[in-house]
Each structure stands twice: as structure tokens, then as C-alpha cells.
Design a protein around this motif. Structure first.
Motif, short mmCIF file in Angstrom:
data_model
loop_
_atom_site.label_atom_id
_atom_site.label_comp_id
_atom_site.label_asym_id
_atom_site.label_seq_id
_atom_site.Cartn_x
_atom_site.Cartn_y
_atom_site.Cartn_z
N THR A 19 70.34 -28.71 -19.67
CA THR A 19 71.55 -28.95 -20.46
C THR A 19 71.25 -29.23 -21.93
OG1 THR A 19 71.56 -31.35 -20.07
CG2 THR A 19 72.62 -29.95 -18.41
N THR A 20 69.97 -29.35 -22.27
CA THR A 20 69.59 -29.74 -23.63
C THR A 20 70.09 -28.74 -24.67
OG1 THR A 20 67.61 -30.83 -22.79
CG2 THR A 20 67.65 -30.34 -25.13
N VAL A 23 73.90 -29.14 -25.33
CA VAL A 23 74.17 -30.38 -26.06
C VAL A 23 73.72 -30.26 -27.51
CG1 VAL A 23 73.57 -32.84 -26.23
CG2 VAL A 23 74.06 -31.82 -23.99
N THR A 24 72.55 -29.66 -27.71
CA THR A 24 72.00 -29.54 -29.06
C THR A 24 72.88 -28.64 -29.93
OG1 THR A 24 69.76 -29.87 -28.25
CG2 THR A 24 69.98 -28.84 -30.40
N GLU A 26 76.05 -27.76 -29.50
CA GLU A 26 77.46 -28.12 -29.59
C GLU A 26 77.71 -29.46 -30.28
OE1 GLU A 26 80.00 -26.02 -28.59
OE2 GLU A 26 78.26 -24.66 -28.45
N PHE A 27 76.74 -30.37 -30.24
CA PHE A 27 77.02 -31.73 -30.70
C PHE A 27 76.08 -32.26 -31.78
CE2 PHE A 27 78.47 -31.60 -26.22
CZ PHE A 27 79.83 -31.79 -26.44
N GLY A 209 75.81 -37.27 -28.21
CA GLY A 209 74.81 -36.31 -27.75
C GLY A 209 73.43 -36.92 -27.69
N TYR A 212 73.13 -39.28 -24.75
CA TYR A 212 72.93 -38.55 -23.50
C TYR A 212 71.49 -38.07 -23.38
CZ TYR A 212 72.78 -34.62 -20.30
OH TYR A 212 72.41 -33.75 -19.30
N LEU A 213 70.95 -37.49 -24.46
CA LEU A 213 69.58 -36.98 -24.40
C LEU A 213 68.58 -38.10 -24.16
CD1 LEU A 213 69.47 -34.29 -27.24
CD2 LEU A 213 69.72 -33.94 -24.79
N ASN A 217 69.02 -37.55 -20.01
CA ASN A 217 68.15 -36.38 -20.10
C ASN A 217 66.68 -36.76 -20.16
OD1 ASN A 217 66.69 -34.30 -22.01
ND2 ASN A 217 68.39 -33.18 -21.09
#
Length: 317
Positions: A19-20, A23-24, A26-27, A209, A212-213, A217
């Protein structure tokens, strides 16, 4: 916990890493790969150190630094460098060769004899990922290819050494993860400052983001990964790696509106089948007198004169 549950929990790590990309893109602020790597690693490592309140002792200061460099500090920058210099999904294709790297390193460092099945399964996994992510492009950049190969070799070596060294007495996988993330983050910090300068301004989505990472993540993901290394063989764990580009493709299709061709779907089936086949090794047995919750190192297993079957689950933590 049974072997199937261990495999499924460990598989959540590469699935999370898949998913990284979304996320990277888009955010997060653009063109800040090293800053992103730093915020993935260092806050997560410091958080786990604060939770566990356990520091390395003796030889483990050096081992934690080596593992942190291989699994985090060198792997992240090399991975981002290759991603910026190579077309399409070439970095993911090179990364999907990780099982073949681990098979070779396991023979060298763990005494595991390579099998025809593990080699063929590794080739099938890489081929499947290639069909999913590789797109037509121009000439390859030599530095990008070298960085991709080096990043894969770095993570593979870190996985095998994590397996060989195990954990010191009284130290759980959460503490070991914290050591590595902190060491890797401290290695990335000066590089990020030198190459990218001061941190960028962050808005709400970017802060979310990065949280979350750093938490799901990285802190949770790498804890599950290193926990899995202690309970499964290095080869079994690395055969879960192709789940990362497969997850990225699924997220792109479901959340970003990207299409999947029949050829890509066939590649996903091949890669997933190879991932499952990589978990079908014969279970190993713990050494006599092994205490519950303890992972024994390579030397300890040899000292106990047990046969070491690294094609099956390793000793339970």
C-alpha cells in the motif's frame, strides 16, 4: 500458534508494504523519498524502544546496527533510488527475485541445501510479478539496475542474518524490531538532510499518511516480518515478498481506477501460486529442551546437535 496462522500474520507485512505506493502518491509531498523513508523508520523505531524499554547489550549493539543497515538503512534509499531511475515496475521485478537471493545466502550462512523446487518456485514468482508490473519502456539505467539489485541483496542478507542470529535471551521480536528501525533511521537521517534539505511543510493528509506509514506499515509490519523470521524458515518468509507488488496492483485497481489486463491477472495467479508453494516445506522440530517463547540461533541449534531443517518452521519465539 499454528504454522498456518504464523504464515498468514507474516503475510500481512508485505501486503501492508504494497500500500506504500498509493499512500505516497496520493497523500505525501512529491519527490521526498528519503524524508519519507526517514519518517517511516525512525519514529517507529523510537516508539518501539519506548514501549519495550530494552536496549542491546554486548555484541548485540553491533548486530542491531548491521541488521538495521541491511533491512532499513541501506534498503530504503537503494529501493527509492532504483524506483526513480527505472521504468515501470522494474524495481518490483528485481525485488521479486529475493527468494533466489535468500536460497543462495541460506546455503552459505544457514547450511540449507538449495532444492530444485525452491529455485523453480522462485523463478515462477519472479515471472508472475513481471507479468503484473513490467511495462514497455526504453533502455534501462545502469545505476538504477545496480541499486535495485543491491536493495534486494541487502534485504535478503538482512533476512538470513536475522534468522541466523536469532534473538538474545529475554528479548522479544518487538524490541528487536525497534533496534533495527532506530538504527536504520539514524543511518538515513543525515543522508536525507544532505540530499533533500529541510523537511517540507505538511498538511493534514500528509500527516495522516506519514502516521500510517510509521505505525501500521512499518512498526507493525516489520514486527510481523521479524516475528515470522523467527518462526518460519528464511526461504518461507521471503516467498511472501511477492505479495507486496500484488497488493500494490490490487490497490491501484480498487482505489486508483487502474485497469488489470488478462496477462496481469495470469501473472498474479502465477506469483500467488508460487507464494503458496513456498510455504509447503516440511516442518522442522525445536531443539530438545527449548524453552517456550525463545528463538535459538544457528550456533545454538548446532551445539544441541539437532538436525537443522530450514525448509520448515524455525523454533517458536
Amino acid at each position: 500458534m499454528n504454522r498456518t496462522a504464523t504464515v498468514l500474520l507474516t503475510a500481512l507485512a508485505p501486503a501492508s508494504w504494497g500500500t506504500t505506493y498509493a499512500v505516497t502518491t496520493e497523500f505525501l509531498p512529491p519527490d521526498r523519498p528519503l524524508f519519507t523513508a526517514l519518517l517511516r523508520a525512525l519514529p517507529a523505531g523510537l516508539l518501539l524502544l519506548g514501549i519495550t524499554r530494552v536496549l542491546p547489550k554486548g555484541i548485540w549493539w553491533g548486530r542491531a546496527a548491521v541488521l538495521g543497515a541491511l533491512n532499513i538503512g541501506a534498503f530504503f534509499p537503494l529501493l527509492f533510488l532504483s524506483a526513480y531511475r527505472l521504468p515501470g515496475g522494474m524495481t518490483a521485478v528485481v525485488g521479486s527475485a529475493g527468494p533466489l537471493f535468500v536460497v543462495g545466502l541460506s546455503a552459505l550462512l544457514l547450511g540449507q541445501r538449495p532444492t530444485a523446487r525452491s529455485v523453480v518456485t522462485g523463478i515462477v514468482a519472479a515471472s508472475g510479478v513481471s507479468l503484473v508490473v513490467l511495462k514497455a519502456a526504453g533502455a534501462l539505467d545502469a545505476l538504477g539496475v545496480a541499486a535495485a539489485v543491491a536493495s534486494t541483496a541487502s534485504m535478503s542478507a538482512g533476512t538470513v542474518l536475522t534468522k541466523r542470529w536469532g534473538r538474545p535471551d529475554g528479548v522479544g521480536p518487538l524490541a528487536l524490531t525497534g533496534w533495527q528501525l532506530t538504527a536504520g533511521g539514524l543511518l538515513i537521517a543525515p543522508l536525507a538532510l544532505l540530499v533533500e534539505g529541510a523537511p517540507p511543510a505538511l498538511d493534514g493528509p500528509a500527516i495522516g499518511g506519514y502516521l500510517y506509514l510509521a505505525l501500521a506499515n512499518t512498526a507493525v509490519g516489520y514486527w510481523l516480518w521479524f516475528r515470522g523470521i523467527g518462526r518460519l524458515s528464511a526461504t518461507q518468509v521471503t516467498f511472501l515478498g511477492p505479495l507486496s507488488p500484488l497488493t500494490a496492483a490490487l490497490v491501484g485497481w480498487a482505489a486508483l481506477g487502474q485497469s488489470l489486463t488478462p496477462l496481469q491477472l495470469a501473472g498474479m495467479a502465477l506469483a500467488f501460486g508460487a507464494t503458496v508453494a513456498g510455504q509447503l516445506g516440511r516442518p522442522g522440530q525445536p531443539p530438545a529442551g527449548a524453552a517456550p517463547g525463545r528463538t535459538f540461533s544457528f550456533r545454538e541449534r548446532n551445539a544441541r546437535k539437532d538436525s537443522m531443517d530450514v525448509t520448515g518452521p524455525a523454533l517458536r519465539r
